[in-house]
Design a protein around this motif. Structure first.
Motif, PDB file in Angstrom:
ATOM      1  N   ALA A  57      -9.161   5.194  -3.838  1.00  0.00           N
ATOM      2  CA  ALA A  57      -8.334   3.897  -3.549  1.00  0.00           C
ATOM      3  C   ALA A  57      -8.306   3.032  -5.056  1.00  0.00           C
ATOM      4  O   ALA A  57      -9.315   2.732  -5.719  1.00  0.00           O
ATOM      5  CB  ALA A  57      -9.123   2.664  -2.763  1.00  0.00           C
ATOM      6  N   VAL A  63       0.877  -1.351  -0.004  1.00  0.00           N
ATOM      7  CA  VAL A  63      -0.048  -0.043  -0.075  1.00  0.00           C
ATOM      8  C   VAL A  63       0.941   1.200  -0.230  1.00  0.00           C
ATOM      9  O   VAL A  63       2.169   1.279   0.627  1.00  0.00           O
ATOM     10  CB  VAL A  63      -1.011   0.139   1.189  1.00  0.00           C
ATOM     11  CG1 VAL A  63      -1.728   1.437   1.269  1.00  0.00           C
ATOM     12  CG2 VAL A  63      -1.951  -1.167   1.165  1.00  0.00           C
ATOM     13  N   LEU A  71       0.022   5.299   0.574  1.00  0.00           N
ATOM     14  CA  LEU A  71      -0.755   6.065   0.968  1.00  0.00           C
ATOM     15  C   LEU A  71      -0.290   7.486   0.431  1.00  0.00           C
ATOM     16  O   LEU A  71       0.603   7.945   0.956  1.00  0.00           O
ATOM     17  CB  LEU A  71      -1.021   5.952   2.417  1.00  0.00           C
ATOM     18  CG  LEU A  71      -2.121   7.163   3.187  1.00  0.00           C
ATOM     19  CD1 LEU A  71      -3.139   6.989   2.619  1.00  0.00           C
ATOM     20  CD2 LEU A  71      -1.823   6.992   4.572  1.00  0.00           C
ATOM     21  N   VAL A  95      -9.432   5.040   7.291  1.00  0.00           N
ATOM     22  CA  VAL A  95      -8.649   4.687   6.715  1.00  0.00           C
ATOM     23  C   VAL A  95      -7.504   3.758   6.826  1.00  0.00           C
ATOM     24  O   VAL A  95      -7.076   2.833   6.459  1.00  0.00           O
ATOM     25  CB  VAL A  95      -7.745   5.906   6.017  1.00  0.00           C
ATOM     26  CG1 VAL A  95      -6.268   5.750   5.125  1.00  0.00           C
ATOM     27  CG2 VAL A  95      -8.576   6.728   5.006  1.00  0.00           C
ATOM     28  N   PHE A 128     -11.109  10.871  -1.215  1.00  0.00           N
ATOM     29  CA  PHE A 128     -10.453   9.556  -1.162  1.00  0.00           C
ATOM     30  C   PHE A 128     -10.668   8.811  -2.416  1.00  0.00           C
ATOM     31  O   PHE A 128     -11.558   8.872  -2.972  1.00  0.00           O
ATOM     32  CB  PHE A 128     -11.454   8.989  -0.006  1.00  0.00           C
ATOM     33  CG  PHE A 128     -10.848   7.481   0.244  1.00  0.00           C
ATOM     34  CD1 PHE A 128     -10.142   7.107   1.306  1.00  0.00           C
ATOM     35  CD2 PHE A 128     -11.530   6.418  -0.670  1.00  0.00           C
ATOM     36  CE1 PHE A 128      -9.639   5.640   1.380  1.00  0.00           C
ATOM     37  CE2 PHE A 128     -11.046   5.070  -0.351  1.00  0.00           C
ATOM     38  CZ  PHE A 128     -10.095   4.786   0.651  1.00  0.00           C
ATOM     39  N   ILE A 136      -3.765   4.125  -2.255  1.00  0.00           N
ATOM     40  CA  ILE A 136      -4.774   5.195  -1.484  1.00  0.00           C
ATOM     41  C   ILE A 136      -4.358   6.491  -1.533  1.00  0.00           C
ATOM     42  O   ILE A 136      -3.321   6.888  -1.015  1.00  0.00           O
ATOM     43  CB  ILE A 136      -5.070   4.487  -0.047  1.00  0.00           C
ATOM     44  CG1 ILE A 136      -5.419   3.329  -0.193  1.00  0.00           C
ATOM     45  CG2 ILE A 136      -6.113   5.626   0.754  1.00  0.00           C
ATOM     46  CD1 ILE A 136      -5.827   2.426   1.255  1.00  0.00           C
ATOM     47  N   SER A 149     -14.118   5.658  -4.977  1.00  0.00           N
ATOM     48  CA  SER A 149     -13.810   6.863  -4.613  1.00  0.00           C
ATOM     49  C   SER A 149     -14.858   7.532  -4.071  1.00  0.00           C
ATOM     50  O   SER A 149     -16.233   7.153  -4.082  1.00  0.00           O
ATOM     51  CB  SER A 149     -13.325   7.793  -5.854  1.00  0.00           C
ATOM     52  OG  SER A 149     -14.373   7.795  -6.771  1.00  0.00           O
TER      53      SER A 149
END
Length: 410
Positions: free
Chosen positions: A363, A43, A45, A382, A361, A242, A73
């Motif tokens: 992802a 991931v 971020l 999150v 947001f 993300i 989103s």
């Protein structure tokens, strides 16, 4: 709240179901503990400071818009106060500011003194564990590029790779550092990346300024550079991006200002910061006078004592919260004595339910459902989502496990 992320973000069970089941049981789903290394997601971020959710509609961020269209989103509710340091720490701890201790961009701690955004001593940050420390404790590898709080050691643990904040480092160079870490051994399993220019432009030129649009386009190009770099390394199929922001932005004007000095004797108060939100303490012996003058509804804003802050704002139990907290109506500002507002621009810090404060947001990546629109996501959700994606048992916070329940999208 289970229905929220159930309807917005669906993770495939191909190679992840065993990880999820172990995670739900409170056990770390790490290598050899219910999931193979290949089943665990990397991931990254990314924070775009000050990127209001509806900026996506402006047509200046083709890369980010594509990621949103292909992934999950939607607008994300920040914590109050909707300012930078509290909300960045919320994103990585899963706790509201009242519970992770970074209650504002400036506050007073009875033992440590006055907090500023340059403070890195552990005592300021140790009321909650950020996700990169969780990653390291699990025997995996983290890398942080300029994230607030990432320069601090927790119980002798740091991210494997990190750099002290330097605003002068441009966006592409920040991306190149992340990619360089991806070439290192061990390669990061989790990384953070931070961009600040959209927030700076929004403050200086307002959310509708041409300069703000240009800053968004510049960050979008840096995101494209990141994606291309991951593809060149063969990492795109195992990496979830993300992309989030800490808050939105609202237009302000010197014609929409309430002067604290008109409401209370300036000599009676110690103002920690002012603007869309206000933190202040009465001078000793003047508590009753200040409370009587301020703790009520005003023409274009409201002030509360620490004990009467509305519960929905989740602020007031931490000793670091000051005696008086105020929130201006959106578009208005409180000015402290000697800090006059002289030009138009943009601000944040307002009520976290305000449309203008809603954060970004997005992802995107393996296991993330395509084309899902979020309707009611909170920033505290999150961190547990990252934990679920990575197969990590994360410290309990204010997000709920069921909000990130793994389901099949088919």
């Amino acid at each position: 709240m289970f229905a929220r992320l159930l309807s917005i973000l669906t993770l495939t069970v191909l190679g992840l179901a065993a990880t999820a089941c172990a995670g739900l049981g409170g056990q770390g789903s790490l290598d050899g503990q219910g999931a193979s290394r290949s089943e665990l997601k990397r991931v990254i971020l990314v924070s775009i400071d000050g990127f209001r959710w509806d900026y996506l509609e402006r047509g200046v961020t083709p890369t980010l818009s594509r990621l949103a269209a292909e992934g999950a989103s939607g607008p994300m509710r920040p914590s109050f106060p909707s300012v930078t340091f509290p909300n960045h720490y919320t994103l990585v701890t899963g706790r509201h500011p009242d519970h992770h201790g970074i209650v504002g961009n400036s506050f007073i701690d009875a033992e440590l003194g006055r907090f500023s955004m340059a403070k890195t001593e552990p005592g300021w940050w140790n009321q909650a564990e950020p996700i990169w420390i969780t990653v390291e404790k699990a025997g995996r590898t983290s890398a942080t590029m300029f994230w607030p709080g990432s320069e601090t050691e927790h119980d002798g643990v740091r991210p494997r790779y990190w750099r002290p904040y330097d605003k002068a480092v441009e966006g592409d160079a920040r991306v190149d550092q992340i990619l360089a870490w991806m070439d290192a051994s061990p390669r990061p399993d989790f990384a953070t990346l931070y961009f600040d220019i959209v927030d700076t432009a929004g403050h200086n030129h307002g959310p509708d300024g041409a300069e703000t649009n240009a800053a968004m386009a510049e960050v979008d190009a840096s995101l494209a550079r990141l994606i291309d770099g991951l593809k060149a390394r063969g990492l795109d199929d195992e990496t979830v991006l993300i992309i989030a922001s800490d808050h939105g932005m609202a237009a302000t004007s010197p014609d929409r200002v309430m002067r604290l000095g008109d409401l209370v004797d300036p000599e009676a108060i110690d103002v920690l910061y002012s603007g869309a939100a206000v933190f202040l303490n009465p001078k000793p012996g003047r508590e009753a006078e200040v409370e009587a003058a301020l703790a009520r509804r005003h023409a274009h804003g409201e002030c509360w004592t620490k004990a009467t802050i509305p519960s929905r704002l989740v602020l007031g139990s931490n000793p670091r919260v000051p005696a008086i907290v105020c929130a201006a109506d959106v578009g208005w500002l409180f000015s402290a004595p000697g800090r006059e507002v002289t030009r138009s621009g943009g601000a944040h810090g307002y009520d976290n339910a305000a449309r203008e404060m809603q954060a970004l947001f997005v992802a995107h990546g393996p296991g993330v459902a395509r084309g899902r629109i979020l309707r009611d996501l909170d920033s505290v959700d999150v961190q547990p989502l990252i934990g679920r994606l990575m197969g990590l048992a994360v410290p309990a916070g204010d997000g709920r496990r069921e909000d990130t329940q793994v389901v099949t999208g088919r």
